[in-house]
Motif scaffolding. Structure first.
Motif, short mmCIF file in Angstrom:
data_model
loop_
_atom_site.label_atom_id
_atom_site.label_comp_id
_atom_site.label_asym_id
_atom_site.label_seq_id
_atom_site.Cartn_x
_atom_site.Cartn_y
_atom_site.Cartn_z
N LYS A 404 0.83 -1.21 0.00
CA LYS A 404 0.00 0.00 0.00
C LYS A 404 0.87 1.26 0.00
CE LYS A 404 -4.08 -1.97 2.30
NZ LYS A 404 -4.92 -1.94 3.53
N SER A 405 1.93 1.24 0.80
CA SER A 405 2.81 2.41 0.88
C SER A 405 3.49 2.66 -0.45
CB SER A 405 3.85 2.21 1.98
OG SER A 405 3.25 2.05 3.24
N GLN A 408 1.07 4.05 -3.06
CA GLN A 408 0.69 5.45 -2.82
C GLN A 408 1.66 6.44 -3.44
OE1 GLN A 408 0.28 5.68 1.43
NE2 GLN A 408 -1.70 4.63 1.43
#
Length: 653
Positions: A404-405, A408
């Motif tokens: 997810k990081s 992003q």
């Protein structure tokens, strides 16, 4: 990562830009964690100190001339240029009145004096300015009502001074004054340190244009306990102050420990007394380094031991590095304070702000290297540096956090790096973890097999058709004959275990060569191994290495891979330098990149499959020439050997 042939160019471009940021390694002033409060200085002579680290200096605008900015210009010039250290300047109004009382001077007048008389002569060498010191002490509040610098009163002064400085020097850091840590002590500390800090931050941020660039903090070890207990108190003190700062959403502000020490009794058994404080100094630096490397922690940029100077102030020798250099244990002894400081020069300065929660490889950013670090430590319960969600285990949830990081960042690369079946396999592994060793091992091996095949990068030509990075041209038979000719010292046309110590890459993977299990390697067996390389069609790949000394990551190691000469000119040398976590990305030079990559102007790290000798060098340590298990340093990079990463474990004993 394997280089065969086709990835979307936008994704590849973003990924390459990321890698370029990861492998860059600047040698800026203040790259080390350690530092001193007041460098050895007798104008204009500058003595020794923590080269590459930090110094905290004090300028007092209303005191004697030798406390004014111009007095320290030779010090600043030499510390920053000769010693490559960074300087944090504490600016006081006067001794006993750390910031001007309302009746002494207006905040704006003092701010202009700082710009002209402090930053004027010193600003070429420093850009970090602390405004005041320990305002919650009665002894710092002369001229203030009841000798108390109120949080609101300090906020007005800090905000005014900051705005004047930032108008002229927008890139400078104007740092909040450090509090005296601890609770109220009547007549000494009129307000709890963390309470004063909380109120002062709130008051500053409530002002028009109110902002805070960063913080100086103080933390100490108990002089009446052993080193380990003293470190615990020191740790709890700085962490509690970080919690106050983070609670005000200032988790990206730089934080510096500008005073840190443990008092050492100057009477009795001096050698034994100094040993405890030397252990405290060493262990507290390691404690901060471990804190800094854990994902999600607000980093400490540097630590400055208070103090270097001897015979200064009331009983300051109990803290003085200079005094203890000639007392107690001799320099070079493990129990000598100065030696403990100098031997801590391998620890890197902390980040500005908070380490990303998915920064598992310690480079300060979230990228592909973090996936490798997570994969290499999957399942461990003793490795906090890849436990992003802090549940006590490196598991699939930490992968989700990384994915997810990374996504992003807008690169889209995360989805290309790891296929979903791999992630599902790891989830199954976690799910079956309590169902017996056999099943867990089987699932984990399947997962590991999939892990070895992630991250395929393709190179697409203008037509959209993939182009392959060709396998280096090696004639297996000729190369095998050359290997035997070079290393067969007893003339029996095969290589024994003793002779293989000169070919450490084969020695490490002898089971892949010794097909008849006779404990020798023949020319025919080497040729068969090289035929296997050709059949695998692996032309180029990214590889990382981790270096550990006595079980701890070792930063700043230059790792060099020299290909065995019998492989010919097509296999090129590779190098890398380890980061804070002891990890390095290995790469050939730009000129030695495969033509299929150079033709497209791609800048990317990687090495050629081959058998290599490995050498290590360090700027301040003499490293062993063999691994922990006594083998010479070497490895083979192939589809079925080291994978995308390998480890070098060393022992100092």
């Amino acid at each position: 990562m394997y280089y065969y042939g086709g990835m979307n160019r936008a994704i590849l471009g973003s990924f390459i830009l990321f890698l370029a940021g990861v492998i860059s390694d600047t040698q800026a002033a203040g790259e080390k964690l350690y530092g001193v409060h007041w460098w050895d200085y007798a104008r204009p002579t500058v003595g020794s100190g923590p080269t590459g680290g930090w110094s905290v200096e004090t300028v007092v605008t209303e005191s004697d001339l030798w406390w004014h900015g111009w007095w320290f210009e030779p010090l600043y010039q030499q510390v920053t240029t000769t010693h490559n250290a960074a300087i944090v300047t504490r600016v006081d109004y006067n001794w006993g009145q750390t910031v001007p009382a309302p009746a002494s001077s207006s905040a704006s007048a003092w701010a202009n004096k700082i710009v002209n008389e402090v930053i004027g002569p010193l600003g070429s060498y420093s850009r970090r300015w602390i405004i005041g010191n320990e305002p919650n002490l009665v002894g710092e509040g002369n001229g203030w009502a009841s000798n108390q610098i109120t949080p609101a009163g300090y906020a007005q002064i800090y905000n005014t001074v900051r705005q004047v400085i930032k108008t002229q020097r927008p890139n400078d850091e104007v740092l909040f004054a450090p509090v005296s840590p601890g609770g109220v002590i009547p007549g000494v500390r009129w307000k709890d340190g963390n309470q004063w800090l909380t109120e002062a931050i709130d008051a500053t941020l409530a002002l028009p244009g109110g902002a805070i660039d960063g913080f100086a903090i103080h933390s100490y070890g108990n002089p009446y306990t052993g080193a380990t207990q003293a470190v615990t108190e020191f740790h709890n003190t700085f962490v509690s102050q970080l919690a106050v700062i983070d609670g005000r959403s200032l988790d990206e502000a730089p934080v510096y420990i500008t005073e840190w020490n443990r008092a050492t009794s100057t009477s009795g058994n001096l050698a034994a007394n100094e040993q405890v404080s030397a252990d405290f100094l060493r262990l507290s630096l390691l404690d901060v380094d471990a804190w800094n490397r854990r994902p999600g922690n607000h980093n400490i940029r540097s630590l400055a031991w208070f103090i270097y100077e001897k015979d200064y102030g009331s009983d300051w020798n109990q803290y003085s590095l200079e005094w203890w250099r000639s007392q107690g244990n001799p320099e070079g002894h493990a129990g000598d304070l100065w030696t403990a400081m100098m031997n801590s020069n391998t620890l890197s300065a902390g980040l500005v702000g908070t380490r990303p929660a998915a920064d598992y490889d310690g480079d300060g950013a979230v990228g592909a290297g973090d996936y490798t670090a997570w994969r290499n430590n999957f399942g461990r319960t003793d490795w906090i540096y890849a436990d992003g969600n802090r549940n006590g285990k490196v598991d699939a949830a930490d992968y989700v956090l990384w994915r997810k990081s990374f996504a992003q960042q807008g690169t889209g690369a995360a989805s290309t790096l790891v296929p979903e079946p791999m992630f599902l396999a790891l989830l199954l592994s976690a799910a079956f973890g309590g169902m017996g060793v056999t099943r867990e091992s089987r699932v984990t091996r399947r997962a590991a097999s999939s892990l070895a095949l992630v991250g395929v990068v393709f190179l697409t030509g203008c037509s959209g058709r993939p182009s392959r990075v060709n396998v280096a041209a090696i004639d297996p038979s000729d190369a095998a004959d050359q290997a035997i000719s070079t290393y067969d010292k007893d003339g029996d046309q095969q290589l024994s275990e003793v002779e293989l110590r000169e070919v450490p890459g084969i020695l490490k993977w002898r089971q892949l060569y010794d097909l008849n299990s006779d404990k020798f390697v023949s020319a025919e067996e080497i040729a068969q191994r090289l035929e296997k390389w050709k059949a695998d069609k692996l032309g180029f790949r990214s590889v990382s290495v981790s270096v550990r000394l006595d079980g701890r990551p070792l930063p700043n190691v230059e790792v060099s891979l020299a290909p065995e000469p019998y492989l010919g000119e097509g296999i090129r040398p590779a190098t890398g330098k380890t980061n804070t976590f002891g990890n390095a990305s290995l790469t050939v030079s730009t000129d030695d990149l495969p033509e299929a990559i150079k033709q497209r102007g791609i800048k990317i790290s990687g090495i050629y499959p081959g058998t290599y000798k490995i050498s290590l060098s360090h700027p301040s340590r003499k490293l062993p020439l063999v691994s922990r298990d006594g083998l010479p340093l070497g490895d083979e990079i192939a589809l079925d050997t080291a994978g995308a990463s390998f480890s070098i474990d060393l022992s100092s004993r």
